[in-house]
Write an enzyme that holds these catalytic residues in place. Structure first.
Site, PDB file in Angstrom:
ATOM      1  N   SER A 149       0.852  -1.184   0.000  1.00  0.00           N
ATOM      2  CA  SER A 149       0.000   0.000   0.000  1.00  0.00           C
ATOM      3  C   SER A 149       0.890   1.238   0.000  1.00  0.00           C
ATOM      4  O   SER A 149       2.025   1.190   0.493  1.00  0.00           O
ATOM      5  CB  SER A 149      -0.887   0.004   1.246  1.00  0.00           C
ATOM      6  OG  SER A 149      -1.534   1.245   1.422  1.00  0.00           O
ATOM      7  N   TYR A 164      -2.813   0.078  10.490  1.00  0.00           N
ATOM      8  CA  TYR A 164      -2.668  -0.570   9.189  1.00  0.00           C
ATOM      9  C   TYR A 164      -1.387  -0.101   8.504  1.00  0.00           C
ATOM     10  O   TYR A 164      -0.618  -0.900   7.960  1.00  0.00           O
ATOM     11  CB  TYR A 164      -3.889  -0.239   8.346  1.00  0.00           C
ATOM     12  CG  TYR A 164      -3.822  -0.639   6.894  1.00  0.00           C
ATOM     13  CD1 TYR A 164      -4.096  -1.941   6.500  1.00  0.00           C
ATOM     14  CD2 TYR A 164      -3.523   0.305   5.909  1.00  0.00           C
ATOM     15  CE1 TYR A 164      -4.061  -2.306   5.158  1.00  0.00           C
ATOM     16  CE2 TYR A 164      -3.481  -0.043   4.574  1.00  0.00           C
ATOM     17  CZ  TYR A 164      -3.751  -1.356   4.204  1.00  0.00           C
ATOM     18  OH  TYR A 164      -3.704  -1.705   2.876  1.00  0.00           O
TER      19      TYR A 164
END
Length: 259
Positions: A149, A164
Site C-alpha cells: 500500500s 494498518y
C-alpha cells in the site's frame, strides 16, 4: 518465450482471492493461462468465479482452497494441497489484508492482532513456504509479489489507517529483506512490492470505515480512486518483465491524486 507466455500452465497462489483485488488478479492470471489457487475463508465465491471463467473458455484454471490465514496449520495444509495436486507454486501473490476501524488511541487489541496475523505473519509464512517449494523443484525464475500500500511509504492524516500503515511499513521492509536474502543465496527468484493508493470497491475499505456507508460511497465515487483492474494490470506488468529484470517497487496513484 517472453512476457506472460512463459507463465502458461504454471502455478500461482493468490491469497484473499474471494473478492476485490484478489479476485481481479486471479481472473487476470487465469486469462493468461496460469493454474491459479485462490484462497480465502469463504471459498464459495471463488468456486463461483472459477465456473464463470470456465464458461468464458479462459486459458487457465482457478482452484479454490479454504484457508484461514491466521492459522499456520491451515496455511501449511494449503501448500501441501498445492504440492500434491500441481507440484508446487511458481508465483505467490500475498494479497490478503485487513484493517479495522479504530485509532492508535482507541483501537481494539484483538483487531490489531488479527491485522498483524494477516498483513505480516501470514504474508511471511506464505512467502517462506512458496520459496521452499520453488527451491525444492529448482525453480529459479519464480516470483513473490506483496500487495502492499502507499501507506507503507507515507502516513496519511486519517487516524483510522495508522495501525494498518504500521503493518504496511513492515511489508515494505520485509520485501527488501527478502530480496537481499535471495540474492545472498544466488537465487533469481524475483520480489515485487505493489503499492496502490485507494482502490475502489474493496472489502478493506468497508472494514476500515467502521460501517460508514456514506464515507465508502464518497471514496468510491472519487476521481482519486483506482480501479481493481488497475492493480491486476500492474501484477501482470511485473510478471511479464524479462526474467533478468526485477521490478521491486510499483507505486500506483491516479493522476488526480496529489499525495
Amino acid at each position: 518465450m517472453s512476457g506472460m507466455e512463459r507463465w502458461m500452465n504454471r502455478v500461482a497462489l493468490v491469497t484473499g482471492a474471494s473478492v476485490g483485488i484478489g479476485k481481479e488478479i486471479s481472473k487476470a492470471l487465469v486469462e493468461h493461462g496460469m493454474i491459479v489457487y485462490g484462497c480465502a475463508r469463504d471459498v464459495d465465491k471463488i468456486k463461483s468465479h472459477s465456473e464463470e471463467l470456465k464458461s468464458q473458455s479462459a486459458k487457465g484454471s482457478l482452484h479454490a482452497v479454504k484457508c484461514d490465514l491466521r492459522n499456520e496449520e491451515e496455511i501449511l495444509s494449503m501448500f501441501a494441497e498445492i504440492k500434491r495436486n500441481h507440484g508446487g507454486v511458481d508465483v505467490c501473490i500475498n494479497n490478503a489484508g485487513l484493517n479495522f476501524h479504530g485509532t492508535l488511541l482507541n483501537g481494539n487489541t484483538n483487531h490489531w492482532k488479527n491485522v498483524l496475523d494477516v498483513n505480516v505473519l501470514a504474508l511471511s509464512i506464505c512467502t517462506r513456504e512458496a520459496v521452499k517449494q520453488m527451491m525444492e523443484r529448482n525453480v529459479d525464475d519464480g516470483h513473490i509479489i506483496h500487495i502492499n500500500s502507499l501507506s507503507g511509504y507515507r502516513i496519511t492524516p486519517y487516524a483510522r489507517t495508522h495501525f494498518y500503515a504500521g503493518t504496511k511499513c513492515m511489508v515494505t521492509a520485509l520485501g527488501e529483506c527478502l530480496r537481499q536474502e535471495l540474492r545472498e543465496l544466488g537465487s533469481h527468484i524475483r520480489v515485487t512490492r505493489l503499492s496502490p493508493a485507494y482502490v475502489r470497491d474493496t472489502e478493506l475499505v468497508i472494514r476500515s470505515s467502521g460501517g460508514n456507508e456514506e464515507l465508502v460511497r464518497n471514496l468510491n465515487a472519487s476521481e482519486k480512486a483506482l480501479e481493481l483492474a488497475d492493480v491486476a494490470d500492474m501484477v501482470v506488468y511485473a510478471l511479464a518483465a524479462p526474467p533478468h529484470v526485477e521490478i521491486n517497487d510499483i507505486l500506483v496513484r491516479t493522476t488526480e491524486q496529489k499525495s
